[in-house]
Design a protein around this motif. Structure first.
Motif, mmCIF file in Angstrom:
data_model
loop_
_atom_site.group_PDB
_atom_site.id
_atom_site.type_symbol
_atom_site.label_atom_id
_atom_site.label_comp_id
_atom_site.label_asym_id
_atom_site.label_seq_id
_atom_site.Cartn_x
_atom_site.Cartn_y
_atom_site.Cartn_z
ATOM 1 N N GLN A 101 43.041 -58.133 -46.049
ATOM 2 C CA GLN A 101 41.783 -58.768 -45.672
ATOM 3 C C GLN A 101 41.492 -58.562 -44.192
ATOM 4 O OE1 GLN A 101 41.690 -63.114 -45.763
ATOM 5 N NE2 GLN A 101 39.805 -62.976 -46.972
ATOM 6 N N VAL A 102 40.229 -58.273 -43.894
ATOM 7 C CA VAL A 102 39.742 -58.170 -42.518
ATOM 8 C C VAL A 102 38.655 -59.232 -42.351
ATOM 9 C CG1 VAL A 102 38.513 -56.706 -40.872
ATOM 10 C CG2 VAL A 102 40.196 -55.691 -42.407
ATOM 11 N N LYS A 103 38.803 -60.076 -41.319
ATOM 12 C CA LYS A 103 37.825 -61.142 -41.082
ATOM 13 C C LYS A 103 37.331 -61.071 -39.641
ATOM 14 C CE LYS A 103 39.038 -65.050 -43.966
ATOM 15 N NZ LYS A 103 39.584 -66.410 -43.929
ATOM 16 N N PRO A 104 36.012 -61.037 -39.453
ATOM 17 C CA PRO A 104 35.502 -61.086 -38.075
ATOM 18 C C PRO A 104 35.657 -62.494 -37.504
ATOM 19 C CG PRO A 104 33.683 -61.075 -39.639
ATOM 20 C CD PRO A 104 34.953 -60.938 -40.442
ATOM 21 N N GLU A 105 35.972 -62.556 -36.225
ATOM 22 C CA GLU A 105 36.081 -63.823 -35.514
ATOM 23 C C GLU A 105 35.107 -63.765 -34.341
ATOM 24 O OE1 GLU A 105 37.982 -66.410 -36.411
ATOM 25 O OE2 GLU A 105 38.817 -65.340 -38.133
ATOM 26 N N VAL A 106 34.957 -64.872 -33.643
ATOM 27 C CA VAL A 106 34.049 -64.904 -32.495
ATOM 28 C C VAL A 106 34.445 -63.836 -31.474
ATOM 29 C CG1 VAL A 106 33.186 -66.313 -30.586
ATOM 30 C CG2 VAL A 106 33.521 -67.333 -32.844
ATOM 31 N N ARG A 107 35.743 -63.709 -31.245
ATOM 32 C CA ARG A 107 36.253 -62.701 -30.298
ATOM 33 C C ARG A 107 37.315 -61.864 -30.984
ATOM 34 N NH1 ARG A 107 36.268 -65.468 -24.416
ATOM 35 N NH2 ARG A 107 34.327 -66.586 -24.783
ATOM 36 N N GLY A 108 36.871 -60.860 -31.689
ATOM 37 C CA GLY A 108 37.827 -59.961 -32.322
ATOM 38 C C GLY A 108 37.879 -60.108 -33.832
ATOM 39 N N TRP A 109 39.076 -59.858 -34.355
ATOM 40 C CA TRP A 109 39.253 -59.778 -35.796
ATOM 41 C C TRP A 109 40.572 -60.409 -36.210
ATOM 42 C CZ3 TRP A 109 35.395 -57.358 -38.563
ATOM 43 C CH2 TRP A 109 34.464 -56.655 -37.803
ATOM 44 N N HIS A 110 40.614 -60.911 -37.412
ATOM 45 C CA HIS A 110 41.866 -61.350 -38.025
ATOM 46 C C HIS A 110 42.152 -60.405 -39.183
ATOM 47 C CE1 HIS A 110 42.429 -65.019 -35.785
ATOM 48 N NE2 HIS A 110 43.576 -65.173 -36.434
ATOM 49 N N ILE A 111 43.315 -59.814 -39.160
ATOM 50 C CA ILE A 111 43.734 -58.918 -40.223
ATOM 51 C C ILE A 111 45.010 -59.489 -40.804
ATOM 52 C CG2 ILE A 111 44.460 -56.581 -40.819
ATOM 53 C CD1 ILE A 111 42.819 -55.648 -38.392
ATOM 54 N N ASP A 112 44.909 -59.926 -42.029
ATOM 55 C CA ASP A 112 46.056 -60.526 -42.722
ATOM 56 C C ASP A 112 46.756 -61.574 -41.857
ATOM 57 O OD1 ASP A 112 45.435 -58.841 -44.809
ATOM 58 O OD2 ASP A 112 47.023 -57.407 -44.375
ATOM 59 N N GLY A 113 45.952 -62.368 -41.134
ATOM 60 C CA GLY A 113 46.500 -63.464 -40.348
ATOM 61 C C GLY A 113 46.829 -63.142 -38.907
ATOM 62 N N SER A 114 46.807 -61.865 -38.508
ATOM 63 C CA SER A 114 47.089 -61.487 -37.116
ATOM 64 C C SER A 114 45.777 -61.213 -36.389
ATOM 65 C CB SER A 114 47.960 -60.237 -37.067
ATOM 66 O OG SER A 114 49.212 -60.489 -37.660
ATOM 67 N N ALA A 115 45.718 -61.578 -35.104
ATOM 68 C CA ALA A 115 44.508 -61.397 -34.301
ATOM 69 C C ALA A 115 44.509 -60.037 -33.601
ATOM 70 C CB ALA A 115 44.405 -62.512 -33.268
ATOM 71 N N PHE A 116 43.340 -59.392 -33.587
ATOM 72 C CA PHE A 116 43.155 -58.106 -32.916
ATOM 73 C C PHE A 116 41.796 -58.097 -32.222
ATOM 74 C CE2 PHE A 116 46.072 -57.285 -36.392
ATOM 75 C CZ PHE A 116 47.051 -56.508 -35.787
ATOM 76 N N ASP A 117 41.693 -57.328 -31.127
ATOM 77 C CA ASP A 117 40.419 -57.185 -30.420
ATOM 78 C C ASP A 117 39.473 -56.260 -31.171
ATOM 79 O OD1 ASP A 117 41.348 -58.742 -28.304
ATOM 80 O OD2 ASP A 117 42.141 -57.006 -27.248
ATOM 81 N N THR A 118 40.018 -55.161 -31.681
ATOM 82 C CA THR A 118 39.226 -54.098 -32.306
ATOM 83 C C THR A 118 39.964 -53.581 -33.522
ATOM 84 O OG1 THR A 118 38.484 -53.460 -30.096
ATOM 85 C CG2 THR A 118 38.084 -51.885 -31.853
ATOM 86 N N VAL A 119 39.216 -53.063 -34.468
ATOM 87 C CA VAL A 119 39.806 -52.523 -35.687
ATOM 88 C C VAL A 119 39.273 -51.113 -35.912
ATOM 89 C CG1 VAL A 119 39.987 -52.787 -38.188
ATOM 90 C CG2 VAL A 119 39.963 -54.801 -36.723
ATOM 91 N N VAL A 120 40.153 -50.197 -36.248
ATOM 92 C CA VAL A 120 39.767 -48.858 -36.695
ATOM 93 C C VAL A 120 40.237 -48.729 -38.135
ATOM 94 C CG1 VAL A 120 40.084 -46.378 -36.391
ATOM 95 C CG2 VAL A 120 39.966 -47.869 -34.381
ATOM 96 N N LEU A 121 39.303 -48.542 -39.055
ATOM 97 C CA LEU A 121 39.666 -48.354 -40.463
ATOM 98 C C LEU A 121 39.834 -46.865 -40.714
ATOM 99 C CD1 LEU A 121 37.236 -50.815 -42.288
ATOM 100 C CD2 LEU A 121 39.655 -51.144 -41.768
ATOM 101 N N ALA A 122 41.052 -46.413 -40.787
ATOM 102 C CA ALA A 122 41.354 -45.010 -41.074
ATOM 103 C C ALA A 122 41.790 -44.931 -42.531
ATOM 104 C CB ALA A 122 42.427 -44.483 -40.130
ATOM 105 N N THR A 123 40.813 -45.077 -43.424
ATOM 106 C CA THR A 123 41.079 -45.155 -44.854
ATOM 107 C C THR A 123 40.065 -44.317 -45.616
ATOM 108 O OG1 THR A 123 39.563 -46.981 -45.282
ATOM 109 C CG2 THR A 123 41.755 -47.582 -44.536
ATOM 110 N N SER A 124 40.236 -44.288 -46.901
ATOM 111 C CA SER A 124 39.217 -43.664 -47.748
ATOM 112 C C SER A 124 37.976 -44.553 -47.740
ATOM 113 C CB SER A 124 39.749 -43.528 -49.177
ATOM 114 O OG SER A 124 39.884 -44.820 -49.754
#
Length: 181
Positions: A101-124
């Protein structure tokens, strides 16, 4: 095609666009060129995209239609340098890690419960659509509709064998799908 500014009726396939050309031109030039340029057989490839690629290759100046054959594996050409650049830029890279799961937050993103500033989806496209659907359903629907054709490259070594030229066209068909050797 040039007189029509490399445009044609919407919904036309490359096979339909070229139906009036001699069979030999279609089988020995158009069909292999279509697969090489679009990775899609002429009977389903979009004629407008094909014409745009031809226009860009033929009329965009020197070097626009150069055939480049890599001397290293494709990983060394694109994904490895991209990952190295991301790592040098301070990114945390998690290869071969399925994201639930990827969730947008006010400042950044939550991916599977971990916080990140930016996300790059390198997927199909299908996997990116799955992750983005809760965030942007319209984009996800567009990504889900993308069709793809697999590319298979076979590398062979035959000591002492020399081809008459660096690259040869093959006659492709349903039982012989290769285009070049």
């Amino acid at each position: 095609w040039s007189l029509r500014r490399f445009r044609c009726r919407r919904g036309l396939t490359v096979a339909q666009l070229t139906a009036e050309l001699p069979a030999r031109v279609r089988t020995e030039l158009i069909d292999p060129l279509c697969v090489a340029a679009l990775n899609t057989p002429a009977d389903v490839a979009c004629a407008n995209v094909f014409l745009r690629v031809l226009r860009d290759a033929l009329l965009s100046g020197p070097g626009s239609a150069d055939l480049l054959l890599p001397r290293v594996d494709l990983g060394a050409l694109w994904p490895d340098p991209a990952a190295a650049w991301l790592a040098r830029s301070g990114a945390e890279i998690r290869p071969s890690c399925r994201v639930a799961q990827v969730k947008p937050e006010v400042r950044g993103w939550h991916i599977d419960g971990s916080a990140f500033d930016t996300v790059v989806l390198a997927t199909s496209a299908v996997e990116a659509a799955r992750l983005v659907k809760p965030i942007d359903p319209a984009w996800a629907a567009c990504a889900s509709s993308l069709r793809h054709e697999p590319i298979t490259t076979v590398l062979l070594r035959s000591e002492g064998t020399l081809l008459p030229r660096p690259m040869l066209a093959l006659h492709a068909g349903t039982t012989a799908p290769a285009q070049f050797v």
